[in-house]
Write an enzyme that holds these catalytic residues in place. Structure first.
Site, PDB file in Angstrom:
ATOM      1  N   GLU A  97       7.120  -0.713  15.948  1.00  0.00           N
ATOM      2  CA  GLU A  97       6.762   0.526  15.255  1.00  0.00           C
ATOM      3  C   GLU A  97       5.538   0.334  14.373  1.00  0.00           C
ATOM      4  O   GLU A  97       4.680   1.207  14.273  1.00  0.00           O
ATOM      5  CB  GLU A  97       7.946   1.000  14.406  1.00  0.00           C
ATOM      6  CG  GLU A  97       7.684   2.320  13.710  1.00  0.00           C
ATOM      7  CD  GLU A  97       8.798   2.697  12.757  1.00  0.00           C
ATOM      8  OE1 GLU A  97       8.483   3.060  11.624  1.00  0.00           O
ATOM      9  OE2 GLU A  97       9.976   2.608  13.143  1.00  0.00           O
ATOM     10  N   GLY A 100       0.810  -1.215   0.000  1.00  0.00           N
ATOM     11  CA  GLY A 100       0.000   0.000   0.000  1.00  0.00           C
ATOM     12  C   GLY A 100       0.836   1.254   0.000  1.00  0.00           C
ATOM     13  O   GLY A 100       0.547   2.219  -0.713  1.00  0.00           O
ATOM     14  N   MET A 111       4.990   2.978   1.726  1.00  0.00           N
ATOM     15  CA  MET A 111       6.237   2.745   2.437  1.00  0.00           C
ATOM     16  C   MET A 111       6.688   4.036   3.102  1.00  0.00           C
ATOM     17  O   MET A 111       6.677   5.097   2.485  1.00  0.00           O
ATOM     18  CB  MET A 111       7.312   2.236   1.467  1.00  0.00           C
ATOM     19  CG  MET A 111       8.677   2.060   2.104  1.00  0.00           C
ATOM     20  SD  MET A 111       8.636   0.896   3.491  1.00  0.00           S
ATOM     21  CE  MET A 111      10.038   1.463   4.437  1.00  0.00           C
ATOM     22  N   GLU A 112       7.125   3.918   4.375  1.00  0.00           N
ATOM     23  CA  GLU A 112       7.343   5.089   5.233  1.00  0.00           C
ATOM     24  C   GLU A 112       8.740   5.676   5.137  1.00  0.00           C
ATOM     25  O   GLU A 112       9.258   6.236   6.103  1.00  0.00           O
ATOM     26  CB  GLU A 112       7.066   4.714   6.692  1.00  0.00           C
ATOM     27  CG  GLU A 112       8.043   3.720   7.322  1.00  0.00           C
ATOM     28  CD  GLU A 112       7.609   2.278   7.221  1.00  0.00           C
ATOM     29  OE1 GLU A 112       8.138   1.440   7.970  1.00  0.00           O
ATOM     30  OE2 GLU A 112       6.739   1.973   6.376  1.00  0.00           O
ATOM     31  N   ASN A 113       9.409   5.601   3.982  1.00  0.00           N
ATOM     32  CA  ASN A 113      10.736   6.203   3.848  1.00  0.00           C
ATOM     33  C   ASN A 113      10.703   7.605   4.442  1.00  0.00           C
ATOM     34  O   ASN A 113       9.834   8.414   4.121  1.00  0.00           O
ATOM     35  CB  ASN A 113      11.145   6.310   2.380  1.00  0.00           C
ATOM     36  CG  ASN A 113      10.782   5.089   1.578  1.00  0.00           C
ATOM     37  OD1 ASN A 113      11.274   4.015   1.828  1.00  0.00           O
ATOM     38  ND2 ASN A 113       9.893   5.260   0.618  1.00  0.00           N
ATOM     39  N   GLU A 157       1.453   6.192   7.337  1.00  0.00           N
ATOM     40  CA  GLU A 157       2.824   6.506   6.928  1.00  0.00           C
ATOM     41  C   GLU A 157       3.352   7.742   7.653  1.00  0.00           C
ATOM     42  O   GLU A 157       4.541   7.805   8.006  1.00  0.00           O
ATOM     43  CB  GLU A 157       2.899   6.695   5.412  1.00  0.00           C
ATOM     44  CG  GLU A 157       2.421   5.510   4.594  1.00  0.00           C
ATOM     45  CD  GLU A 157       2.989   4.186   5.071  1.00  0.00           C
ATOM     46  OE1 GLU A 157       4.185   4.131   5.432  1.00  0.00           O
ATOM     47  OE2 GLU A 157       2.240   3.194   5.104  1.00  0.00           O
TER      48      GLU A 157
END
Length: 912
Positions: free
Chosen positions: A351, A299, A301-303, A336
């Protein structure tokens, strides 16, 4: 001589043996373990990346500042599918350790490389490892991979994007690719003038290299793990804004979808401002970019500073996106951005579930019309009541195990137990403890118990007064009682499963006992005792009674307990508003009392309690604790229900039962159940409008109800849907359908040849991800096996239907009664190709396995699934999801064995 030095160096390394592993060139590899050694620590990466979007390849260099903890000749790190063209080591003054280019050994099985230094690297000294490398842009969805899109004129344009979680940064640059090896990053990216480059940090400067080539220099990052590094080179457009604290926020999409970015910008700014206020911590970066990537497996990505999304998770088209689409986009962005506030914290184990919960908290606060928690916990309970579940906190060693950690337990269950804790402690105490934790452990390593300790020390004894909550010396106190918070939460995070609490009311006395809740094993089964052994939860119970509307709390820490009420009561309801994560069974006449309460005065309970009772009852039916007729009787009050959540819960169970018996061709039961649903819920069906009017809750109910009505061949529904579809087709798709019912309209139209063909053409040309998703669902509802087979082939080929959507397509075909065997045979036939596309253990592979096998409910089908898993044992043995799949089929078999005759008899009594 060099060979002898090399060999002696290997022998001198701690824990290594000469013949443990061999590198690809036949020489001994100096490290035998899957995890990297900890005697070389990365401090700062200086990266140069140059993608060529014409040749679909990239070159790069990495100068990694390292800190050496033990004397060594070897540096071992990760690399996958990279050609290392040069390796050197420099000392702190950047003088070369050797005049020669250093040898690089490769051990592909562990995705590791080793660089040998002729001079010993001295403990306590800093060095620089300089590597140059090249690789093709990856196919698929991991590492530094290529993506593409088509313009309105049919031109194909290429972009390059990254996805490194959990272990794929090693496909883009050589690195120490484990979460604990945090470092700073200074990134430079070369690009053409027609492209833009994005990374975690803002651009510091851009220099011209001539011939139209530019090099963007990004500011140095804060310390972070490799999986959070990101860069994108594309020709996208953006819309930008700024938060009240000065954070620049931009949303990127392909130029022709730019108009779909505005809602995401509004939501992102609002949510970032909420998180800063809630956590009492400023967002630690100067900017936040959100970008919709055309090819994206998960869905989002939390870069850090550059969150990447599937288009349907970020873009909202007011013309084609429904209320459910808007809810999804909001939830994904919230999730995110919660990560953005937590990434600098030591949350590698928890997390994800913390971010999942904060997603729900933030959306409830900023978009209160989008309530979502009950659905989350219902999903978690479904998985956690199987023996194949796992603890929230557990070890994962290899990449496949790590990928499987991103599952329902990690996200949904974790969120639900945090919600239970927050509710039990009160919002203010929970929030203050979280703020304390974040401030104390920023940029430091910590464990789950540090969170519990922070929650357990947020106020002093002086703050404690009767009836209020307080914490001191790790003991939670309420009205004179003492509870060990750490011990309590360990029972929820370190053991798998969910407790069943049985309540027996005897006048003013409530007798309680707890056991592990399992759907596929009963007390009469030989394995029952062993599966129950050692399981004990500290259950923070809440309840209310007929004599008091106040919520009462009680901590159940033992296998059995007793509560003495101040007076006799008519009824008692545990787990108020379903704020707890446990199942309740009311023994004796407890369920009969609640059934009568719901019939006579259902508003005595909140809508959440009513939905909880329905869910609770049918979970107990599945596990064999409650007869199906009692659960169906409980739903008898729904003809008076005015709230959408209990309605959807009750109707959802009936729909599930209908699909199960329909797929088994149990015609008399399926026809009677269809008749009962249409008869009993006629008023609900009739009052639905074919529009986008009303609250988000109303719109979600409308979408579900009308979809079911048409699926059950409700004549007024089919007539209206056909009328709308015909008008839409005559206009060549130019008129706008109500978004909440569009998929239902498409599905009805797809049952005709000309309608199916027209929908496929519209799918090919649509610029709306939301619209394409609805059309794909409709196309896969066809009863024509040739059409379904064609869809699966198009998904496998990956041009008309993108590969990212293949797992969804397989699930959609599998849930179609006409297509379930077709989908299963497709998966078996193409298994190895599917694993190559999506990676073993990935979300898509798990979705394919669960989506196809969940449709089965016979012993013959169970044996067929077992046989296939045995045939791929080398891979299936690595996957927890195969056990989940087998247990789901067993659950379906048991449900029919226990409940089919009861359902048949009950329906015969209740239809006319």
């Amino acid at each position: 001589c060099a060979r002898v030095t090399y060999t002696l160096s290997i022998c001198s390394q701690e824990g290594l043996s000469l013949n443990t592993h061999m590198a690809s060139n036949g020489l001994p590899f100096p490290w035998s373990k899957l995890r990297l050694p900890n005697y070389v620590i990365p401090i700062h990466y200086h990266l140069l990346i140059h993608p060529n979007l014409t040749t679909l390849s990239f070159t790069g260099s990495a100068k990694i500042e390292i800190d050496v903890k033990n004397d060594t000749n070897w540096i071992v790190l990760h690399s996958k599918n990279l050609t290392i063209t040069m390796a050197t080591i420099l000392d702190e003054s950047e003088a070369y350790q050797s005049e020669k280019i250093l040898p690089v050994l490769e051990y592909p099985l562990h995705e590791q490389i080793a660089i040998f230094s002729p001079k010993i690297l001295i403990a306590g000294e800093k060095y620089f490892l300089h590597l140059e490398f090249a690789a093709p842009l990856a196919d698929g969805f991991f590492g530094f991979y290529k993506s593409s899109y088509k313009t309105k004129t049919g031109e194909t344009r290429i972009l390059a994007s990254t996805h490194f979680e959990p272990t794929f940064a090693r496909m883009a640059f050589p690195c120490f690719d484990e979460p604990n090896f945090k470092a700073n990053y200074s990134v430079r990216i070369r690009r053409s003038q027609k492209h833009v480059a994005l990374s975690n940090m803002p651009i510091e400067q851009t220099i011209s290299l001539g011939d139209g080539l530019l090099e963007d220099h990004f500011e140095a990052s804060v310390r972070m793990s490799t999986y959070l590094v990101a860069f994108v080179v594309c020709d996208f457009r953006s819309v930008s804004g700024r938060t009240s604290t000065g954070i620049d926020v931009s949303v990127y999409a392909i130029p022709e979808k730019w108009h779909q970015t505005h809602y995401a910008l509004e939501a992102a700014i609002k949510l970032l401002e909420f998180y800063e206020k809630y956590f009492n911590i400023y967002y630690p970066l100067p900017k936040q970019d959100l970008i919709a990537i055309p090819d994206f497996q998960s869905g989002a990505m939390e870069n850090w500073g550059l969150t990447t999304y599937r288009e349907t998770s970020l873009l909202f088209d007011p013309v084609t996106s429904s209320a459910s689409d808007k809810l999804w986009v909001t939830l994904v962005i919230a999730h995110e951005l919660a990560h953005q506030q937590l990434i600098f914290l030591p949350f590698p184990a928890n997390e994800n579930w913390f971010a999942r919960y904060m997603e729900i908290v933030s959306v409830d606060a900023t978009f209160p019309e989008m309530k979502h928690l009950l659905d989350t916990c219902f999903v978690a309970i479904g998985r956690d009541s199987l023996n194949s579940s796992r603890p929230i906190s557990c070890e994962a060693e290899n990449p496949t195990q790590i990928k499987e950690m991103f599952d329902t337990v990690s996200y949904e269950k974790g969120a639900c137990i945090l919600h239970m804790l927050r509710h039990f402690l009160t919002d203010d105490v929970f929030q203050s403890g979280i703020v304390r934790y974040l401030r104390r452990f920023s940029y430091r390593n910590a464990k789950n118990e540090n969170l519990w300790d922070s929650l357990a020390n947020t106020c002093s004894d002086d703050d404690f007064t009767l009836g209020e909550f307080c914490y001191s010396r790790q003991q939670y106190r309420y009205t004179g009682e003492h509870w060990d918070l750490k011990a309590m939460m360990n029972t929820w995070t370190l053991q798998k499963g969910i407790p069943l609490v049985t309540v027996q009311q005897q006048g003013s006395v409530l007798k309680l006992r707890q056991e592990r809740f399992l759907k596929t094993v009963q007390p009469s089964d030989p394995s029952w005792q062993s599966l129950q052994h050692g399981y004990l939860w500290h259950v923070p119970l809440t309840y209310m009674t007929s004599s008091s509307g106040n919520v009462v709390r009680h901590l159940l820490e033992t296998k059995s307990d007793t509560i003495e009420l101040p007076e006799d009561v008519t009824w008692v309801k545990f787990n108020t508003d379903m704020n707890g994560y446990y199942i309740i069974h009311y023994e004796g006449d407890g369920w009969d009392t609640l059934i009568n309460l719901m019939k006579d005065n259902h508003t005595a309970l909140s809508y959440k309690d009513r939905a909880n009772l329905i869910h609770n009852a049918f979970q107990l039916v599945t596990a064999g604790y409650l007869s199906l007729d009692k659960a169906l009787d409980l739903m008898g009050y729904l003809e008076y229900e005015t709230h959408n959540v209990p309605l959807l819960q009750g109707i959802g169970y009936l729909e599930t039962f209908y699909k199960m018996v329909e797929k088994r061709n149990i015609t008399d039961v399926s026809q009677n159940l269809k008749a009962y649903i249409l008869q009993y819920f006629r008023a609900v069906f009739t009052k639905q409008t074919w529009s986008d009017d009303g609250s988000i809750s109303d719109r979600r109910l409308r979408s579900e109800i009308l979809s079911l009505a048409c699926e059950l061949h409700h004549t007024p529904c089919l007539e209206k849907a056909n009328s709308l579809f015909n008008d839409w087709m005559k206009s060549n798709g130019t008129i706008s359908l109500p978004t909440d019912v569009a998929e239902t309209v498409y599905s009805v139209g797809a049952q005709r040849n000309e309608g199916w063909t027209f929908l496929l053409e519209k799918y090919c040309h649509s610029l709306s991800g939301a619209e394409k998703s609805k059309i794909l669902g409709a196309l896969s509802s066809s009863k024509d096996l040739d059409k379904l087979s064609r869809l699966l082939d198009l998904g496998m080929e990956g041009t008309v239907i993108r590969t990212q959507d293949l797992s969804t397509l397989i699930y959609c075909v599998a849930r179609n009664p006409a297509g379930r065997f077709l989908a299963w045979e497709f998966v078996k036939r193409n298994w190895h190709a599917l694993v190559e596309k999506f990676e073993l253990g990935s979300f898509c592979i798990r979705s394919i396995i669960i989506g196809t096998t969940a449709q089965f409910s016979s012993k013959e089908e169970l044996n067929e699934v077992k046989a296939f898993f045995d045939s791929i044992k080398e891979q299936s043995s690595q996957l927890r999801v195969t056990q989940v799949a087998l247990e789901n089929v067993q659950k379906n078999i048991l449900w029919l064995e226990r409940n089919l005759e009861t359902l048949r008899t009950w329906l015969q009594k209740h239809i006319y």
